[in-house]
Design a protein around this motif. Structure first.
Motif, short mmCIF file in Angstrom:
data_model
loop_
_atom_site.label_atom_id
_atom_site.label_comp_id
_atom_site.label_asym_id
_atom_site.label_seq_id
_atom_site.Cartn_x
_atom_site.Cartn_y
_atom_site.Cartn_z
N ALA A 117 0.90 -1.30 0.00
CA ALA A 117 0.02 -0.10 0.14
C ALA A 117 0.82 1.43 -0.11
O ALA A 117 0.73 2.14 -0.72
N VAL A 118 1.92 1.12 0.65
CA VAL A 118 2.92 2.35 1.05
C VAL A 118 3.60 2.48 -0.57
O VAL A 118 3.61 3.60 -0.94
N GLU A 119 3.93 1.39 -1.19
CA GLU A 119 4.50 1.35 -2.51
C GLU A 119 3.64 2.02 -3.49
O GLU A 119 3.90 2.69 -4.40
N ASN A 120 2.40 1.62 -3.54
CA ASN A 120 1.36 2.23 -4.46
C ASN A 120 1.26 3.49 -4.25
O ASN A 120 1.01 4.26 -5.25
N LEU A 121 0.85 3.99 -3.05
CA LEU A 121 0.91 5.25 -2.80
C LEU A 121 1.95 6.14 -3.27
O LEU A 121 2.03 7.28 -3.85
N ASN A 122 3.29 5.74 -3.15
CA ASN A 122 4.28 6.28 -3.61
C ASN A 122 4.35 6.43 -5.15
O ASN A 122 4.69 7.60 -5.58
N GLU A 123 3.92 5.53 -5.86
CA GLU A 123 3.91 5.51 -7.42
C GLU A 123 2.67 6.58 -7.57
O GLU A 123 2.81 7.51 -8.60
N LYS A 124 1.83 6.75 -6.82
CA LYS A 124 0.66 7.74 -7.10
C LYS A 124 1.24 9.02 -6.97
O LYS A 124 0.75 10.04 -7.56
N GLN A 176 9.69 7.98 -1.52
CA GLN A 176 10.92 7.21 -1.69
C GLN A 176 11.75 7.05 -0.56
O GLN A 176 12.28 6.08 -0.10
N GLU A 177 11.86 8.18 0.06
CA GLU A 177 12.57 8.27 1.44
C GLU A 177 12.12 7.74 2.68
O GLU A 177 12.61 6.79 3.29
N LEU A 178 10.78 7.78 2.53
CA LEU A 178 9.84 7.12 3.53
C LEU A 178 10.26 5.51 3.41
O LEU A 178 10.14 4.85 4.45
N LEU A 179 9.88 4.95 2.00
CA LEU A 179 10.28 3.54 1.95
C LEU A 179 11.58 3.20 2.30
O LEU A 179 11.83 2.34 3.08
N GLY A 180 12.67 4.05 2.07
CA GLY A 180 13.75 3.59 2.46
C GLY A 180 14.03 3.42 3.90
O GLY A 180 14.80 2.62 4.49
N ILE A 181 13.45 4.45 4.88
CA ILE A 181 13.39 4.41 6.25
C ILE A 181 12.73 2.98 6.80
O ILE A 181 13.23 2.54 7.71
#
Length: 141
Positions: free
Chosen positions: A64-71, A77-82
């Motif tokens: 869900a976080v990855e899909n939101l990142n794409e949108k 991207q930084e949030l995903l790395g953390i």
């Protein structure tokens, strides 16, 4: 003009209230995160605080976080790395979800999360209930 204050917006208000709640409840949040980590690991995703309709804890699945990142054109991207590099035995990482916005919550409590969990000696359900009651009182969104 220096020294004049701008009226507080709803955006700033929930962020300020959330910061206060986290600061006042660091050990309990660390204990909760560690307890949930022991139960589920990364299986269910990152722990989140959903402020709508009333503040409550949720899981934010990685997909869900990855899909939101794409949108949002990879602005998370930084949030995903953390999230990917999160060390649950030393730090707390959570996502707060407000009205159309998200906020990262990240801190390294002292003592570390496993010790907080052991010292509080409460089960996860008790911690969840207690913290959600405190959130409702603190976060008048």
């Amino acid at each position: 003009m220096f020294g004049s204050s701008q009226p507080e917006t709803q955006e700033n208000k929930w962020r300020r209230q959330l910061d206060r709640f986290v600061k006042e409840n660091q050990q309990e949040l660390a204990a909760l995160c560690w307890g949930l980590w022991l139960e589920n690991g990364r299986e269910l995703g990152t722990i989140g605080i959903n402020l709508q309709p009333t503040p409550h804890f949720v899981y934010c699945p990685q997909t869900a976080v990855e899909n939101l990142n794409e949108k949002v054109e990879n602005r998370l991207q930084e949030l995903l790395g953390i999230i990917d590099n999160h060390q649950p035995e030393t730090e707390v990482v959570m996502i707060a979800i407000g009205k159309g916005e998200i906020k990262l919550i990240q801190f390294a409590p002292e003592p570390p999360p496993p010790v907080c969990f052991e010292q509080l000696s409460q089960d996860v359900d008790t911690l969840l209930t207690s913290l959600e009651q405190k959130m409702s009182a603190t976060l008048a969104v």
